[in-house]
Design a protein around this motif. Structure first.
Motif, PDB file in Angstrom:
ATOM      1  N   ASN A 158       0.845  -1.203   0.000  1.00 16.56           N
ATOM      2  CA  ASN A 158       0.000   0.000   0.000  1.00 16.56           C
ATOM      3  C   ASN A 158       0.879   1.251   0.000  1.00 16.56           C
ATOM      4  O   ASN A 158       1.237   1.765   1.078  1.00 16.56           O
ATOM      5  N   PRO A 159       1.230   1.752  -1.182  1.00 16.35           N
ATOM      6  CA  PRO A 159       2.149   2.891  -1.292  1.00 16.35           C
ATOM      7  C   PRO A 159       1.707   4.128  -0.502  1.00 16.35           C
ATOM      8  O   PRO A 159       2.553   4.825   0.065  1.00 16.35           O
ATOM      9  N   ALA A 160       0.397   4.397  -0.445  1.00 16.50           N
ATOM     10  CA  ALA A 160      -0.070   5.585   0.272  1.00 16.50           C
ATOM     11  C   ALA A 160       0.233   5.473   1.763  1.00 16.50           C
ATOM     12  O   ALA A 160       0.684   6.438   2.397  1.00 16.50           O
ATOM     13  N   TYR A 161      -0.011   4.291   2.328  1.00 20.48           N
ATOM     14  CA  TYR A 161       0.287   4.087   3.745  1.00 20.48           C
ATOM     15  C   TYR A 161       1.794   4.060   3.981  1.00 20.48           C
ATOM     16  O   TYR A 161       2.277   4.532   5.019  1.00 20.48           O
ATOM     17  N   ASN A 162       2.546   3.508   3.044  1.00 23.07           N
ATOM     18  CA  ASN A 162       3.998   3.494   3.157  1.00 23.07           C
ATOM     19  C   ASN A 162       4.542   4.915   3.182  1.00 23.07           C
ATOM     20  O   ASN A 162       5.439   5.240   3.976  1.00 23.07           O
ATOM     21  N   LYS A 163       3.982   5.772   2.345  1.00 23.57           N
ATOM     22  CA  LYS A 163       4.387   7.186   2.296  1.00 23.57           C
ATOM     23  C   LYS A 163       4.052   7.874   3.612  1.00 23.57           C
ATOM     24  O   LYS A 163       4.866   8.609   4.174  1.00 23.57           O
ATOM     25  N   SER A 164       2.847   7.619   4.124  1.00 22.66           N
ATOM     26  CA  SER A 164       2.429   8.224   5.388  1.00 22.66           C
ATOM     27  C   SER A 164       3.314   7.754   6.538  1.00 22.66           C
ATOM     28  O   SER A 164       3.714   8.549   7.397  1.00 22.66           O
ATOM     29  N   PHE A 165       3.644   6.459   6.551  1.00 23.54           N
ATOM     30  CA  PHE A 165       4.505   5.906   7.595  1.00 23.54           C
ATOM     31  C   PHE A 165       5.885   6.561   7.551  1.00 23.54           C
ATOM     32  O   PHE A 165       6.423   6.977   8.585  1.00 23.54           O
ATOM     33  N   ASN A 166       6.469   6.666   6.367  1.00 24.63           N
ATOM     34  CA  ASN A 166       7.802   7.252   6.238  1.00 24.63           C
ATOM     35  C   ASN A 166       7.810   8.724   6.623  1.00 24.63           C
ATOM     36  O   ASN A 166       8.771   9.216   7.232  1.00 24.63           O
ATOM     37  N   GLU A 167       6.748   9.437   6.295  1.00 22.44           N
ATOM     38  CA  GLU A 167       6.641  10.849   6.678  1.00 22.44           C
ATOM     39  C   GLU A 167       6.524  10.983   8.194  1.00 22.44           C
ATOM     40  O   GLU A 167       7.102  11.899   8.794  1.00 22.44           O
ATOM     41  N   ALA A 168       5.794  10.060   8.805  1.00 22.63           N
ATOM     42  CA  ALA A 168       5.655  10.077  10.263  1.00 22.63           C
ATOM     43  C   ALA A 168       6.999   9.840  10.935  1.00 22.63           C
ATOM     44  O   ALA A 168       7.383  10.547  11.875  1.00 22.63           O
ATOM     45  N   MET A 169       7.736   8.826  10.451  1.00 26.76           N
ATOM     46  CA  MET A 169       9.029   8.518  11.043  1.00 26.76           C
ATOM     47  C   MET A 169      10.032   9.658  10.809  1.00 26.76           C
ATOM     48  O   MET A 169      10.848   9.970  11.670  1.00 26.76           O
ATOM     49  N   ALA A 170       9.935  10.272   9.635  1.00 29.42           N
ATOM     50  CA  ALA A 170      10.838  11.391   9.333  1.00 29.42           C
ATOM     51  C   ALA A 170      10.555  12.578  10.253  1.00 29.42           C
ATOM     52  O   ALA A 170      11.487  13.255  10.710  1.00 29.42           O
ATOM     53  N   SER A 171       9.290  12.822  10.543  1.00 27.05           N
ATOM     54  CA  SER A 171       8.941  13.943  11.427  1.00 27.05           C
ATOM     55  C   SER A 171       9.473  13.691  12.828  1.00 27.05           C
ATOM     56  O   SER A 171       9.969  14.595  13.507  1.00 27.05           O
ATOM     57  N   ASP A 172       9.407  12.450  13.271  1.00 27.16           N
ATOM     58  CA  ASP A 172       9.932  12.104  14.588  1.00 27.16           C
ATOM     59  C   ASP A 172      11.449  12.270  14.622  1.00 27.16           C
ATOM     60  O   ASP A 172      12.018  12.693  15.629  1.00 27.16           O
ATOM     61  N   SER A 173      12.093  11.948  13.518  1.00 28.02           N
ATOM     62  CA  SER A 173      13.551  12.064  13.456  1.00 28.02           C
ATOM     63  C   SER A 173      14.025  13.505  13.596  1.00 28.02           C
ATOM     64  O   SER A 173      15.133  13.767  14.078  1.00 28.02           O
ATOM     65  N   GLN A 174      13.202  14.455  13.159  1.00 31.23           N
ATOM     66  CA  GLN A 174      13.603  15.857  13.263  1.00 31.23           C
ATOM     67  C   GLN A 174      13.816  16.281  14.713  1.00 31.23           C
ATOM     68  O   GLN A 174      14.561  17.223  14.995  1.00 31.23           O
ATOM     69  N   MET A 175      13.151  15.601  15.642  1.00 36.06           N
ATOM     70  CA  MET A 175      13.333  15.922  17.053  1.00 36.06           C
ATOM     71  C   MET A 175      14.780  15.668  17.497  1.00 36.06           C
ATOM     72  O   MET A 175      15.246  16.241  18.482  1.00 36.06           O
ATOM     73  N   LEU A 176      15.478  14.825  16.748  1.00 36.61           N
ATOM     74  CA  LEU A 176      16.869  14.529  17.098  1.00 36.61           C
ATOM     75  C   LEU A 176      17.788  15.728  16.899  1.00 36.61           C
ATOM     76  O   LEU A 176      18.881  15.790  17.462  1.00 36.61           O
ATOM     77  N   ASN A 177      17.348  16.684  16.090  1.00 35.67           N
ATOM     78  CA  ASN A 177      18.136  17.893  15.887  1.00 35.67           C
ATOM     79  C   ASN A 177      18.488  18.542  17.216  1.00 35.67           C
ATOM     80  O   ASN A 177      19.607  19.017  17.426  1.00 35.67           O
TER      81      ASN A 177
END
Length: 354
Positions: A158-177
């Protein structure tokens, strides 16, 4: 003499009722977060440049007049729970952003709005309606029961859910800044690092920016990295961490190992040892994850960690771990020592040495 039932007085019973009702209606909390993100209310207040009154908010949202008082109930409840601050401007009540709602501003560098949108998608969150069935199934996760497959297979299909999942994980990663500014020593002296399960590279890009001479490899499922382009010191590699991990001085896991059982984690860590042992005498594995510590942590931090533990157990057959659990994994995978340091409000940084 005060009346009692089952040996408990009326005060205890009413406290029990309050706790019960608090959890009974707790699902409304997450739905309220989803609502304000979908409506863009944090963005509206941010763009307004100052606290916003209810009439101003209603006008921008084009809320029907008959609905304004109900929206006031929404805002008042979220303000009580720390998502907005109620202030007075020109003798009128207005709502300002707090540290929590600033994280929901979609244009913010530290926006966690994608995490809210993914986690609270009805298909994803609806899996928890199957908890009773999950209890009686020997090996199946909630996702396997509700979605018909393991999460990773579902995302691949499911590419749409895969995209949403990756965007979610990427947003969480920004907190590491914020966190990495205070722990640069962890990466200093390394020539290369592989970010296992690194998604679209949000964490790796942060590391590359801080250490331009450090070569970073983002290692994830082929479907995740196949169309991504790297840079001078950033490359993407597709593969399976259960088979092998690219060679590097260090291996990084950000919120990855909690997705997997102890048996799976041992296999992954054994592959890490092979990846770093021949590359660098000072090689190590860096784990950013939860360490449960009920004796030292504040009550609410422990509550979050235990809630995440339940979430991992239900959805992925994973788990959050105490220090003794982590130590057992490291020893069984052949590592000699480790060091745990605080990183964020609920995450720790673990350095593991072969």
């Amino acid at each position: 003499m005060a009346s009692s039932i089952n040996g408990r007085n009326a005060s205890e019973i009413f406290q029990g009722q309050t706790l019960l009702y608090k959890h009974l209606f707790a699902h409304v909390d997450s739905k309220c977060l989803k609502c304000i993100v979908e409506l863009g209310i944090p963005d509206i207040i941010h763009n307004h440049g100052q606290p916003i009154t209810l009439p101003e908010l209603a006008s921008i949202l084009q809320i029907p007049p008959a609905k304004v008082s109900q929206v006031q109930s929404l805002m008042r409840y979220l303000a009580h729970n720390g998502f907005f601050e109620r202030v007075t401007i020109h003798e009128k009540e207005a709502y300002a952003l707090t540290a929590a709602s600033e994280l929901l501003v979609k244009s913010s560098e530290l926006s966690l709005a994608p995490m809210v949108e993914y986690i609270l998608d009805t298909t994803i969150s609806g899996s928890f309606h199957q908890l009773k069935k999950w209890v009686h199934e020997e090996d199946l996760t909630l996702f396997e029961i509700s979605l018909g497959s393991h999460l990773w297979d579902f995302l691949n299909r499911n590419p749409a859910y895969n995209k949403s999942f990756n965007e979610a994980m990427a947003s969480d990663s920004q907190m590491l800044n914020l966190a990495l500014r205070d722990c640069k020593l962890v990466f200093e002296g390394l020539e290369s690092i592989v970010d296992v399960g690194g998604g679209t590279g949000a964490t790796a890009k942060i590391i590359c920016e801080a250490f331009p001479d450090l070569k970073c490899i983002v290692f994830d499922r082929p479907q995740v990295v196949e169309n991504l382009s790297g840079s001078n010191n950033l490359t993407y590699v597709g593969g399976d961490m259960f088979k092998s991990i690219p060679k590097a001085c260090a291996v990084l896991f950000k919120m990855i190992l909690h997705n997997w059982s102890d048996e799976d984690c041992r296999k992954i860590l054994e592959n890490c040892k092979e990846a770093i042992s021949s590359k660098s005498k000072t090689g190590k594995v860096i784990v950013i994850d939860v360490v449960i510590n009920e004796k030292k942590d504040e009550h609410e931090i422990t509550r979050l960690k235990l809630l995440m533990d339940l979430n991992m157990a239900c959805l992925l057959n994973g788990k959050e771990r105490r220090e003794e659990d982590w130590k057992k994994l490291f020893v069984e995978a052949g590592f000699q020592s480790y060091k745990i340091s605080p990183l964020t409000g609920y995450l720790s940084l673990i350095e593991i040495y072969p």
